[in-house]
Structures are given as C-alpha cells and as structure tokens.
Write an enzyme that holds these catalytic residues in place. Sequence first.
Site, PDB file in Angstrom:
ATOM      1  N   CYS A 166       2.525  20.159  -4.194  1.00 48.94           N
ATOM      2  CA  CYS A 166       2.555  21.571  -4.559  1.00 48.94           C
ATOM      3  C   CYS A 166       1.334  21.875  -5.427  1.00 48.94           C
ATOM      4  O   CYS A 166       0.577  20.970  -5.762  1.00 48.94           O
ATOM      5  CB  CYS A 166       3.821  21.875  -5.343  1.00 48.94           C
ATOM      6  SG  CYS A 166       5.307  21.280  -4.532  1.00 48.94           S
ATOM      7  N   ARG A 189      -2.355  23.421  -0.999  1.00 53.46           N
ATOM      8  CA  ARG A 189      -1.510  22.307  -1.442  1.00 53.46           C
ATOM      9  C   ARG A 189      -0.043  22.516  -1.101  1.00 53.46           C
ATOM     10  O   ARG A 189       0.772  21.602  -1.240  1.00 53.46           O
ATOM     11  CB  ARG A 189      -1.626  22.126  -2.953  1.00 53.46           C
ATOM     12  CG  ARG A 189      -2.980  21.671  -3.425  1.00 53.46           C
ATOM     13  CD  ARG A 189      -2.973  21.492  -4.922  1.00 53.46           C
ATOM     14  NE  ARG A 189      -2.140  20.365  -5.308  1.00 53.46           N
ATOM     15  CZ  ARG A 189      -2.605  19.149  -5.557  1.00 53.46           C
ATOM     16  NH1 ARG A 189      -3.882  18.916  -5.465  1.00 53.46           N
ATOM     17  NH2 ARG A 189      -1.797  18.188  -5.896  1.00 53.46           N
ATOM     18  N   TRP A 192       5.573  23.139  -1.614  1.00 54.59           N
ATOM     19  CA  TRP A 192       5.745  22.482  -0.312  1.00 54.59           C
ATOM     20  C   TRP A 192       7.050  21.705  -0.450  1.00 54.59           C
ATOM     21  O   TRP A 192       7.123  20.732  -1.195  1.00 54.59           O
ATOM     22  CB  TRP A 192       4.574  21.551  -0.036  1.00 54.59           C
ATOM     23  CG  TRP A 192       4.550  20.948   1.335  1.00 54.59           C
ATOM     24  CD1 TRP A 192       4.055  21.523   2.467  1.00 54.59           C
ATOM     25  CD2 TRP A 192       4.995  19.641   1.715  1.00 54.59           C
ATOM     26  NE1 TRP A 192       4.172  20.650   3.520  1.00 54.59           N
ATOM     27  CE2 TRP A 192       4.750  19.492   3.093  1.00 54.59           C
ATOM     28  CE3 TRP A 192       5.596  18.580   1.020  1.00 54.59           C
ATOM     29  CZ2 TRP A 192       5.063  18.336   3.795  1.00 54.59           C
ATOM     30  CZ3 TRP A 192       5.909  17.428   1.728  1.00 54.59           C
ATOM     31  CH2 TRP A 192       5.637  17.319   3.099  1.00 54.59           C
ATOM     32  N   ASN A 213       5.208  19.291  -9.826  1.00 58.48           N
ATOM     33  CA  ASN A 213       4.765  18.619  -8.586  1.00 58.48           C
ATOM     34  C   ASN A 213       5.322  17.217  -8.619  1.00 58.48           C
ATOM     35  O   ASN A 213       5.331  16.594  -9.681  1.00 58.48           O
ATOM     36  CB  ASN A 213       3.249  18.450  -8.543  1.00 58.48           C
ATOM     37  CG  ASN A 213       2.537  19.729  -8.234  1.00 58.48           C
ATOM     38  OD1 ASN A 213       3.165  20.739  -7.975  1.00 58.48           O
ATOM     39  ND2 ASN A 213       1.222  19.680  -8.277  1.00 58.48           N
ATOM     40  N   GLY A 214       5.680  16.687  -7.446  1.00 57.75           N
ATOM     41  CA  GLY A 214       6.165  15.311  -7.383  1.00 57.75           C
ATOM     42  C   GLY A 214       7.642  15.284  -7.029  1.00 57.75           C
ATOM     43  O   GLY A 214       8.204  16.283  -6.552  1.00 57.75           O
ATOM     44  N   GLU A 264      -8.094  10.462  16.912  1.00 57.09           N
ATOM     45  CA  GLU A 264      -8.417  11.544  15.982  1.00 57.09           C
ATOM     46  C   GLU A 264      -8.501  12.897  16.716  1.00 57.09           C
ATOM     47  O   GLU A 264      -8.028  13.919  16.216  1.00 57.09           O
ATOM     48  CB  GLU A 264      -9.742  11.218  15.265  1.00 57.09           C
ATOM     49  CG  GLU A 264     -10.299  12.281  14.361  1.00 57.09           C
ATOM     50  CD  GLU A 264      -9.373  12.672  13.203  1.00 57.09           C
ATOM     51  OE1 GLU A 264      -8.352  12.009  12.985  1.00 57.09           O
ATOM     52  OE2 GLU A 264      -9.671  13.684  12.561  1.00 57.09           O
ATOM     53  N   LYS A 276      -6.141  16.079  15.854  1.00 62.66           N
ATOM     54  CA  LYS A 276      -6.685  17.385  15.491  1.00 62.66           C
ATOM     55  C   LYS A 276      -6.062  18.472  16.354  1.00 62.66           C
ATOM     56  O   LYS A 276      -5.646  19.512  15.869  1.00 62.66           O
ATOM     57  CB  LYS A 276      -8.200  17.358  15.684  1.00 62.66           C
ATOM     58  CG  LYS A 276      -9.035  17.955  14.644  1.00 62.66           C
ATOM     59  CD  LYS A 276      -9.193  17.292  13.319  1.00 62.66           C
ATOM     60  CE  LYS A 276      -8.006  16.672  12.668  1.00 62.66           C
ATOM     61  NZ  LYS A 276      -8.308  15.849  11.518  1.00 62.66           N
ATOM     62  N   GLU A 282      -2.254  19.055  15.504  1.00 62.61           N
ATOM     63  CA  GLU A 282      -1.897  19.650  14.222  1.00 62.61           C
ATOM     64  C   GLU A 282      -2.283  21.119  14.109  1.00 62.61           C
ATOM     65  O   GLU A 282      -1.578  21.882  13.451  1.00 62.61           O
ATOM     66  CB  GLU A 282      -2.383  18.833  13.014  1.00 62.61           C
ATOM     67  CG  GLU A 282      -3.854  18.807  12.738  1.00 62.61           C
ATOM     68  CD  GLU A 282      -4.197  17.950  11.485  1.00 62.61           C
ATOM     69  OE1 GLU A 282      -5.279  17.385  11.470  1.00 62.61           O
ATOM     70  OE2 GLU A 282      -3.400  17.882  10.540  1.00 62.61           O
ATOM     71  N   HIS A 338      -0.397   1.117  31.719  1.00 61.54           N
ATOM     72  CA  HIS A 338       0.793   0.375  31.282  1.00 61.54           C
ATOM     73  C   HIS A 338       1.921   1.322  30.879  1.00 61.54           C
ATOM     74  O   HIS A 338       2.852   0.918  30.187  1.00 61.54           O
ATOM     75  CB  HIS A 338       0.435  -0.561  30.130  1.00 61.54           C
ATOM     76  CG  HIS A 338      -0.568  -1.603  30.517  1.00 61.54           C
ATOM     77  ND1 HIS A 338      -0.271  -2.638  31.373  1.00 61.54           N
ATOM     78  CD2 HIS A 338      -1.882  -1.729  30.215  1.00 61.54           C
ATOM     79  CE1 HIS A 338      -1.354  -3.380  31.562  1.00 61.54           C
ATOM     80  NE2 HIS A 338      -2.345  -2.833  30.874  1.00 61.54           N
ATOM     81  N   LYS A 396      -2.176  19.755   2.677  1.00 65.88           N
ATOM     82  CA  LYS A 396      -3.446  19.042   2.568  1.00 65.88           C
ATOM     83  C   LYS A 396      -3.285  17.698   1.878  1.00 65.88           C
ATOM     84  O   LYS A 396      -3.902  16.719   2.259  1.00 65.88           O
ATOM     85  CB  LYS A 396      -4.439  19.913   1.796  1.00 65.88           C
ATOM     86  CG  LYS A 396      -5.822  19.326   1.678  1.00 65.88           C
ATOM     87  CD  LYS A 396      -6.511  19.290   3.029  1.00 65.88           C
ATOM     88  CE  LYS A 396      -7.891  18.677   2.981  1.00 65.88           C
ATOM     89  NZ  LYS A 396      -8.336  18.310   4.348  1.00 65.88           N
TER      90      LYS A 396
HETATM   91  O1  M6R Z   1      -6.063  12.536   1.638  1.00 65.86           O
HETATM   92  P1  M6R Z   1      -5.861  11.467   2.665  1.00 65.86           P
HETATM   93  O2  M6R Z   1      -7.096  11.116   3.384  1.00 65.86           O
HETATM   94  O3  M6R Z   1      -5.192  10.258   2.109  1.00 65.86           O
HETATM   95  O4  M6R Z   1      -4.857  12.122   3.706  1.00 65.86           O
HETATM   96  C1  M6R Z   1      -4.319  11.371   4.765  1.00 65.86           C
HETATM   97  C2  M6R Z   1      -3.677  12.261   5.798  1.00 65.86           C
HETATM   98  O5  M6R Z   1      -2.592  12.952   5.236  1.00 65.86           O
HETATM   99  C3  M6R Z   1      -4.663  13.269   6.399  1.00 65.86           C
HETATM  100  O6  M6R Z   1      -5.792  12.638   6.933  1.00 65.86           O
HETATM  101  C4  M6R Z   1      -3.979  14.090   7.517  1.00 65.86           C
HETATM  102  O7  M6R Z   1      -3.690  13.267   8.598  1.00 65.86           O
HETATM  103  C5  M6R Z   1      -4.873  15.264   7.939  1.00 65.86           C
HETATM  104  N1  M6R Z   1      -4.122  16.478   7.947  1.00 65.86           N
HETATM  105  C6  M6R Z   1      -5.441  15.131   9.289  1.00 65.86           C
HETATM  106  O8  M6R Z   1      -6.218  16.229   9.649  1.00 65.86           O
END
Ligand code: M6R
Length: 602
Positions: free
Chosen positions: A2, A27, A73, A99-100, A478, A482, A485, A501, A597
Amino acid sequence: MCGITGFIGDTDALSKIVRGLYRLEYRGYDSAGVALLEGDPADLAVYKSAGRVGDLEVPTVSDATCGIGHTRWSTHGKPTDENAHPHTDCTEHFAVVHNGVIANYDELRGDLETHEFTSQTDTEVVPHLLEEEYSETSDLRAAVESVTDRLEGSYALGVIAEESDRIVCARHNSPLVVGHGEDGNYIASDVTAFLDQTRDASYLLDGDVAVVSDDDVTVYADGEPVDRPIQHIEWDAQAAEKDGYQHFMRKEIHEQPWALRQVLASHVDTVDRTVDLDIDLDDDYLRNVDEIQLVACGTSYHASLYAKYLFQTLANVRTSVEVASEYEFEGGRDPTRTLVAGVTQSGETADTLDAVRRSAANGATTLGVTNSLGSTITRVVDDSIFIRAGPEIGVAATKTFSSQIATLVLLCLHVADVRGELDSADGRRLLENLRNLPSAIQQALDNESRIQAVADRYLDEDAFFYIGRRMGNPVSLEGALKLKEISYDHAEGFPAGELKHGPLALITEETPVIALLTDGSRPDDTITNVKEVQARGAPVIGLASEGTGNGTLEERIEVPSLGRLEPLVANVYLQLFAYHLADQKGRPIDKPRNLAKSVTVR
Ligand code: M6R
C-alpha cells in the site's frame, strides 16, 4: 504494497497528502483515505472510500496542518469503505495507516474483546491497542512503542491523535521514509510521494520509531534517539511523471536507451573499458565461489534466467535461478562458497527478501541487485548493486528488465575476469554489444509503427504462444507475462522444443505464435518448431536476425544485429506489442487489475 503519506507543517496538509496519494497510487489503488486534525482544539476527521484516489470525497478547503493518507492493496478484507485506511479506535481519538501484514492480529483481537471493530483488516487492531496503551501513559510515542512490541509480521505505521501535534511512525519489514521540507515534514512509504516538495529524505530502519513535528524529526531505536542521515535525492518529481506519453509504460519502454546509458556510464570506464560495479565482495571470495544462485520473482526472474546463460558460458561458474517463493537453501553445497543474489526492481518484494534472509541464515554471502536505493534489500544483504534505471511507475516492468540484464552482464564480466575465465575476445565482444545495446534498442523503438500494425492485426485473438530457446526462452516467458498482465489475453511462453510435448494440442489457426529467431536463441532449431505450428494453421510472428526466417513467416520483424544481446532487443518489440494490443482494448495499462507494483506480502 500500500502507499502511506503524511504531512505536518504550517500550511494546508490536505492538498499535500492528496497529491502524495496520487503519486503513490501505483503501490495500491483499491481504496484510499485521509485523516486530518481539523479545527482548534483539533478534532480527528477521517475521509475514506473504496476506489481510486480520484473517487475520494474530501473537503475543498481544510484548516488542517497535520494528517496522514493511504492507498490500499487489499490483503485482509475486501476493498470496501470500511476496510479502507485510516483506521480509528472506538473513541475516534487515534487514526492509523499501515502497510504490511500483522500476522498475529487474530490473537490481538481476542485480547480486545470489549472493543467494537468496524473492519475485517489486520490493521484495525493497532488503533484499538493504542487506545489502551495511551490511557496508561498519555504519551503517543510511548504508546506506539508499546503497541509495536506486541505486533508480529511486517508494518510501516503512521499515527496521529487528537491533542497531539505530531505524527508518530514506525517501521518493521516495510519501507518508510521521512521528508524534510521547508514548510513542514513528510512521511511516506516512498519518496515519490513528496519529491515535488522536498528532495531531502531520511530512511527509517527496522525497529525505528520517529516523532515528526512541523519543525523537528527525532528517530528512536530501542527508546533512544538515533541519527538517520538525510540523503539528497538526485532524481526529481518530473522524472516520475508521464512526460507527454499517455501511459507510464510506454514512456518507460522509450526510456530504455537512456536507462541503459545510465547503467553503462555508472559502471564502465569509457577509456580503458573496465567494469567497476562499486561492490565490496572481494576477488578472493569470487574466485572461490562454487555456485551463484539468482533468486527473484516475475520479470526479475526472467532477467535472471537470461543472465544465467552468460554466467555459465562466460564465467564458467555454476549458476542456478530460483523463483524466490519456492526457494530453499538445499543441502549438498558449501554456504561459504555460495553467492546468493536477490534480483528485485523494487527491493521490497517479500518473497525475494525472505529467500535472501534464509540463505544468509544458512551462512551464504548475499548480494542485492535493485533499482531502489535505500530499499529493504539493501539493508538485508552483504552487498548491493544499484541498477539506476530511474523510477518505474507502470506496474508492468519494462526498462528495469533490460537494465537488470545489462547490470548482470557487467557482474558476469567482472566475475569471469576475477576468475581468469574471461576469453578476452569473447568479453570484448559482449561489452561492445552492451555498449551498442542502447542504439539497437533505439532502432527497435523507431520501428514502433511496424509492431503496432502487427498488434492491430491480431487484436481479436485471445490466446498467444511465445517460443524461444536459450536466451530466447526467458524473453518468450517475459513477452507472454507482459501481454497477459496488461491485455488480459491468455499468453504462454514455452521453450520451443517443449511445444511438441503437450502445448501443441492448443495450437489452431486462432492462436498466433511469436517466435524468437535471433542470435543467442538457436534460430535454426526453432524454425522446425515454427513449421510444426504453421502445419496446424497458426500464424507466426517471427523476431528474426538478419537472414533468418525469410519467406517462411506470416510476419517477420528484423532485429538489429547484436550477438547474444539480440533477444533483449527483440524483447522491446514484445513490450510494444503488448502495449499496443492492450491500448487498443482500452485496458488500464499502468494499473492492471489485481496487480500492484511492489509486492510486499508473501
Ligand atoms: O520489484 P521486483 O522486481 O522484485 O518485482 C517482481 C515482480 O513482482 C515483478 O517483476 C512483476 O512480475 C511485474 N509486474 C512484471 O511486469
């Protein structure tokens, strides 16, 4: 996960807090709230609701000069008005943002059976505990210290109380920073919240409690005042804004040449081309390391997979990559000869921090590779490398992926050199490729209209498959991540040889396949897999080196020649492909549903 912000000073607190909340929305953004001390004598007023900061109804003017704010969040309890922060006690005397995760909140609620709770959150125990503790001492700091002594789990807390002209905040395993301004002081989970007001910040450490008033900040550890130095933040608030782009993600994709030049300028001597990563890990230690373990999540995990091939081939050191949430420090290895590197853009990912802590507890040496100076990982590890890609606001990681790989390539060259493994021609070639990476990526960016046209053509399909080998494999993973998401389309990445397979059963005319056919991804082998899917009717979009895949692909996009870094350039096309497809679908690109994020819960 958060966002926390707060202000106390001699001017309007409300507008400063709300502005901070907008900056922190990346966040967490499923509810928002503000608590203010209004009037004289001060009355606590709380405004909060489910939804984004823009949905929050606050007064147009306020005389408050002290307050706290929060974007949420959800972890405990759904995103509702009641579960939004700030939370208060029964007497509405204390307001708390958090937060946490408070792991023992159930047990604490049990101790508070005379209190009436209004939310399902773990956080709400805090104001109720404060109500009890404050009645003993009438000292807000002492009450916060007594409460935090009883909390298990992780927290960054901001607290205000009627009759108390200060903000008291505390941290344990969740980031918290104090901003020192001209017209007052700030608290925040991230400097972005107040960078337009001040660049002077002091980071709290685990266990710290800070008392912040309009003209003073005092930090306590174990009840004693301690010094937490003020750091001057170099990048400004402008860098965190969109710069004319519609979305942060597209801006950040386009910032890659700049970000990579930053990485190179920070770590490569322009005259003698030597690498200096500004690390303390000594050469003897690196010479004797048996294994390097890279632990990471999501995009950082894919960046680590890419780097693994280079560590193994160039530095001739056994390298493993682990998803951080699955990590165990397994037996059979000598911890004193195992280097564990947590690769994390934010430096706050709970799974990665946890994996690194566990490896340290087993005696391994730990390294953090992060984009966030002052983040938690830098305090947990023995040594850190800062990737310097600048702030990344879009939830989808883009420029930090390429900057992480570039930084890991430099680490690989350094390790190879120290171990006497660096074939000088090979090393020179890779460093030269790295130096040419920004301009190769610029060429891909200049060709954006081409990939945009491809995205438009395949807009109506809802499932996409990505295939590649060697360094093309992490890029295919990757690319798929992308797309899923931000567009919400189904997308999967596979090692190209694995298709037959099982996944081949899913291939039809309606499942476009995106194939990595560049140097560093064994294009000649992957062409066979391209033929397999074409035989089932699937159209193939190929990202290909010069001279590869001519005449066989439905869409062929040529990738500038760059040796083992070609897949990384191809990845820029995949970022743009995902971006334009999602944009055409009108998705909330910078804040995709259900994601945040910085993932600070396990
Ligand atoms: O801050 P970090 O690199 O540790 O974050 C890891 C993942 O949460 C982050 O890469 C996530 O997969 C992204 N949203 C991908 O775009």
